[in-house]
Motif scaffolding. Sequence first.
Motif, PDB file in Angstrom:
ATOM      1  N   HIS A 101       0.828  -1.203   0.000  1.00  0.00           N
ATOM      2  CA  HIS A 101       0.000   0.000   0.000  1.00  0.00           C
ATOM      3  C   HIS A 101       0.866   1.259   0.000  1.00  0.00           C
ATOM      4  CE1 HIS A 101      -3.554   2.403   0.738  1.00  0.00           C
ATOM      5  NE2 HIS A 101      -2.965   2.972   1.771  1.00  0.00           N
ATOM      6  N   LEU A 102       0.497   2.249  -0.841  1.00  0.00           N
ATOM      7  CA  LEU A 102       1.223   3.515  -0.882  1.00  0.00           C
ATOM      8  C   LEU A 102       0.413   4.652  -0.274  1.00  0.00           C
ATOM      9  CD1 LEU A 102       2.943   3.479  -4.404  1.00  0.00           C
ATOM     10  CD2 LEU A 102       3.995   3.075  -2.177  1.00  0.00           C
ATOM     11  N   THR A 103      -0.835   4.826  -0.732  1.00  0.00           N
ATOM     12  CA  THR A 103      -1.660   5.906  -0.224  1.00  0.00           C
ATOM     13  C   THR A 103      -3.124   5.616  -0.552  1.00  0.00           C
ATOM     14  OG1 THR A 103      -1.944   8.324  -0.160  1.00  0.00           O
ATOM     15  CG2 THR A 103      -1.494   7.353  -2.306  1.00  0.00           C
ATOM     16  N   GLY A 104      -4.001   6.463  -0.050  1.00  0.00           N
ATOM     17  CA  GLY A 104      -5.430   6.230  -0.213  1.00  0.00           C
ATOM     18  C   GLY A 104      -5.917   5.204   0.790  1.00  0.00           C
ATOM     19  N   ILE A 124      -3.098  10.653 -14.536  1.00  0.00           N
ATOM     20  CA  ILE A 124      -3.442   9.465 -15.319  1.00  0.00           C
ATOM     21  C   ILE A 124      -4.752   8.859 -14.809  1.00  0.00           C
ATOM     22  CG2 ILE A 124      -2.739   7.096 -15.871  1.00  0.00           C
ATOM     23  CD1 ILE A 124      -1.193   9.211 -17.442  1.00  0.00           C
ATOM     24  N   ALA A 125      -4.917   8.788 -13.484  1.00  0.00           N
ATOM     25  CA  ALA A 125      -6.149   8.242 -12.915  1.00  0.00           C
ATOM     26  C   ALA A 125      -7.360   9.071 -13.346  1.00  0.00           C
ATOM     27  CB  ALA A 125      -6.055   8.190 -11.394  1.00  0.00           C
ATOM     28  N   LEU A 126      -7.226  10.383 -13.316  1.00  0.00           N
ATOM     29  CA  LEU A 126      -8.324  11.248 -13.759  1.00  0.00           C
ATOM     30  C   LEU A 126      -8.632  11.042 -15.240  1.00  0.00           C
ATOM     31  CD1 LEU A 126      -7.568  14.650 -11.987  1.00  0.00           C
ATOM     32  CD2 LEU A 126      -9.555  13.185 -11.609  1.00  0.00           C
ATOM     33  N   ALA A 127      -7.591  10.994 -16.056  1.00  0.00           N
ATOM     34  CA  ALA A 127      -7.785  10.868 -17.508  1.00  0.00           C
ATOM     35  C   ALA A 127      -8.396   9.523 -17.895  1.00  0.00           C
ATOM     36  CB  ALA A 127      -6.451  11.070 -18.227  1.00  0.00           C
ATOM     37  N   GLN A 128      -7.979   8.457 -17.212  1.00  0.00           N
ATOM     38  CA  GLN A 128      -8.439   7.116 -17.565  1.00  0.00           C
ATOM     39  C   GLN A 128      -9.689   6.695 -16.796  1.00  0.00           C
ATOM     40  OE1 GLN A 128      -5.173   4.410 -16.892  1.00  0.00           O
ATOM     41  NE2 GLN A 128      -4.131   4.993 -18.778  1.00  0.00           N
ATOM     42  N   GLY A 129     -10.032   7.413 -15.761  1.00  0.00           N
ATOM     43  CA  GLY A 129     -11.109   6.964 -14.888  1.00  0.00           C
ATOM     44  C   GLY A 129     -10.691   5.793 -14.041  1.00  0.00           C
ATOM     45  N   GLY A 130      -9.422   5.777 -13.636  1.00  0.00           N
ATOM     46  CA  GLY A 130      -8.883   4.653 -12.856  1.00  0.00           C
ATOM     47  C   GLY A 130      -9.229   4.766 -11.382  1.00  0.00           C
ATOM     48  N   PHE A 131     -10.518   4.878 -11.098  1.00  0.00           N
ATOM     49  CA  PHE A 131     -10.938   5.136  -9.723  1.00  0.00           C
ATOM     50  C   PHE A 131     -11.024   3.857  -8.889  1.00  0.00           C
ATOM     51  CE2 PHE A 131     -13.304   8.517 -12.241  1.00  0.00           C
ATOM     52  CZ  PHE A 131     -12.225   9.398 -12.187  1.00  0.00           C
ATOM     53  N   GLY A 132     -10.862   2.695  -9.536  1.00  0.00           N
ATOM     54  CA  GLY A 132     -10.827   1.444  -8.789  1.00  0.00           C
ATOM     55  C   GLY A 132      -9.469   1.167  -8.183  1.00  0.00           C
ATOM     56  N   GLY A 133      -8.486   1.951  -8.573  1.00  0.00           N
ATOM     57  CA  GLY A 133      -7.149   1.784  -8.020  1.00  0.00           C
ATOM     58  C   GLY A 133      -6.081   2.197  -9.007  1.00  0.00           C
ATOM     59  N   PHE A 157       4.715  12.187  -2.440  1.00  0.00           N
ATOM     60  CA  PHE A 157       3.953  11.478  -3.472  1.00  0.00           C
ATOM     61  C   PHE A 157       2.455  11.517  -3.190  1.00  0.00           C
ATOM     62  CE2 PHE A 157       1.722   7.642  -4.770  1.00  0.00           C
ATOM     63  CZ  PHE A 157       2.060   7.503  -6.104  1.00  0.00           C
ATOM     64  N   ALA A 158       2.062  11.125  -1.971  1.00  0.00           N
ATOM     65  CA  ALA A 158       0.638  11.007  -1.643  1.00  0.00           C
ATOM     66  C   ALA A 158      -0.066  12.356  -1.746  1.00  0.00           C
ATOM     67  CB  ALA A 158       0.469  10.427  -0.242  1.00  0.00           C
ATOM     68  N   PHE A 169     -11.316  17.880  -7.203  1.00  0.00           N
ATOM     69  CA  PHE A 169     -11.410  16.420  -7.165  1.00  0.00           C
ATOM     70  C   PHE A 169     -10.550  15.804  -6.061  1.00  0.00           C
ATOM     71  CE2 PHE A 169     -12.814  17.545 -11.387  1.00  0.00           C
ATOM     72  CZ  PHE A 169     -13.934  16.742 -11.543  1.00  0.00           C
ATOM     73  N   GLN A 170     -10.138  16.620  -5.102  1.00  0.00           N
ATOM     74  CA  GLN A 170      -9.263  16.112  -4.051  1.00  0.00           C
ATOM     75  C   GLN A 170      -9.932  15.002  -3.246  1.00  0.00           C
ATOM     76  OE1 GLN A 170      -6.859  19.019  -2.219  1.00  0.00           O
ATOM     77  NE2 GLN A 170      -6.533  17.892  -0.336  1.00  0.00           N
ATOM     78  N   GLU A 171     -11.215  15.139  -2.955  1.00  0.00           N
ATOM     79  CA  GLU A 171     -11.922  14.109  -2.191  1.00  0.00           C
ATOM     80  C   GLU A 171     -11.995  12.807  -2.969  1.00  0.00           C
ATOM     81  OE1 GLU A 171     -16.270  13.421  -0.002  1.00  0.00           O
ATOM     82  OE2 GLU A 171     -15.636  15.440  -0.587  1.00  0.00           O
ATOM     83  N   LEU A 172     -12.269  12.912  -4.271  1.00  0.00           N
ATOM     84  CA  LEU A 172     -12.294  11.716  -5.113  1.00  0.00           C
ATOM     85  C   LEU A 172     -10.928  11.032  -5.129  1.00  0.00           C
ATOM     86  CD1 LEU A 172     -13.482   9.817  -7.289  1.00  0.00           C
ATOM     87  CD2 LEU A 172     -12.820  11.537  -8.996  1.00  0.00           C
ATOM     88  N   MET A 173      -9.855  11.824  -5.288  1.00  0.00           N
ATOM     89  CA  MET A 173      -8.515  11.247  -5.354  1.00  0.00           C
ATOM     90  C   MET A 173      -8.144  10.551  -4.043  1.00  0.00           C
ATOM     91  SD  MET A 173      -7.898  11.976  -8.413  1.00  0.00           S
ATOM     92  CE  MET A 173      -6.250  11.305  -8.538  1.00  0.00           C
ATOM     93  N   ALA A 174      -8.600  11.106  -2.924  1.00  0.00           N
ATOM     94  CA  ALA A 174      -8.299  10.512  -1.624  1.00  0.00           C
ATOM     95  C   ALA A 174      -8.990   9.169  -1.429  1.00  0.00           C
ATOM     96  CB  ALA A 174      -8.691  11.469  -0.509  1.00  0.00           C
ATOM     97  N   SER A 175      -9.998   8.878  -2.266  1.00  0.00           N
ATOM     98  CA  SER A 175     -10.747   7.618  -2.133  1.00  0.00           C
ATOM     99  C   SER A 175     -10.155   6.480  -2.956  1.00  0.00           C
ATOM    100  CB  SER A 175     -12.204   7.834  -2.565  1.00  0.00           C
ATOM    101  OG  SER A 175     -12.310   7.976  -3.982  1.00  0.00           O
ATOM    102  N   ILE A 176      -9.086   6.764  -3.719  1.00  0.00           N
ATOM    103  CA  ILE A 176      -8.505   5.765  -4.626  1.00  0.00           C
ATOM    104  C   ILE A 176      -7.353   5.031  -3.929  1.00  0.00           C
ATOM    105  CG2 ILE A 176      -7.321   5.394  -6.825  1.00  0.00           C
ATOM    106  CD1 ILE A 176      -8.633   7.978  -7.833  1.00  0.00           C
TER     107      ILE A 176
END
Length: 324
Positions: free
Chosen positions: A121-124, A254-263, A283-284, A293-300
């Motif tokens: 685990h790194l962050t989130g 990259i997560a925002l662009a790809q919709g990589g919200f599952g991880g 990094f985190a 979108f900070q709240e969304l990013m914190a959920s990944i």
Amino acid sequence: MTEVVSVDIGGTHARFTIATIGADGTIELGEIETLHTADHASFQTAWEDYRKIMGGTLPTNVAMAIAGPVGGDVIRFTNNPWVIRPKMIPEKLGCDRYTVVNDFEAVAHAVARAGEDQFIHLTGPDKPLAPTGRLSVLGPGTGLGVAHLYREPDGAYRVSATEGGHIDFAPLDQIDDAILARLRKRHRRVSVERVVAGPAISDIYQTLAAMEGKPVAEEDDIAIWTRGQDGSDSLAAAAVDRFCMSLGSVAGDIALAQGGFGGVVIAGGLGYRIRETLLKSGFAERFKDKGRFQELMASIPVKLIIHPQPGLFGAAAAFASEHA
């Protein structure tokens, strides 16, 4: 049981192994041989050297992970001068079946098949990667590889290669501005790969030195990485931390662009080598720093894959998926 020559070709190294694919889809890697791309005029000569190492014969199935775009009749590498023509692979390598994928497409296959014990685990939120939906995969090496993985509810998955390492670099502070200014002297367009890949540490280090009025001589990238990690050079350590911050920014983009919200999964040998620094770096914070979108990013959940050879493992997995 199927035996496959699995090959992972980057800008600096070409790694070879014999992979065994079981009837149940399990994959085991044999002993790994690493050849330097600079020591060989072409992939063909590297293949012939590996064949000699293995006693003169190899399985007739080949899986290749390549650092660069793999579409078209001619494959040219991003960071080495080799050229591969896929239609000639059966004739040149003496194989019956082959699979060719982008190196980070292979890594995404490895992410899809690796067990939970192969990630740290790194962050989130400290939870497993989502079992369904889209995940983003990226990692620094000689270049910056990017792919994405989509998991279906029935357990199937799809992988897509991208060239996300070549999107534009977006500075966030004065130090980033200075790094960009240095790179703009050599490159009209500065991509994130110029800032978030192994060789970038030299430009980051030189930029920090210039900002402090302490010009330093150009030197080997590995030496800077070593001093930055062992604590013997505070300026090199600052450069490594800045690298980690930039990696966090890019991973979030990259997560925002790809919709990589599952991880999001960080891969690559360099990512593994600096894993302890990543955990202590900015990094985190940079990953989450996306305005509204900070709240969304914190959920990944963001993980680091620690499989020792995800490119080789993933190339074999891609072969299994294609030829099952």
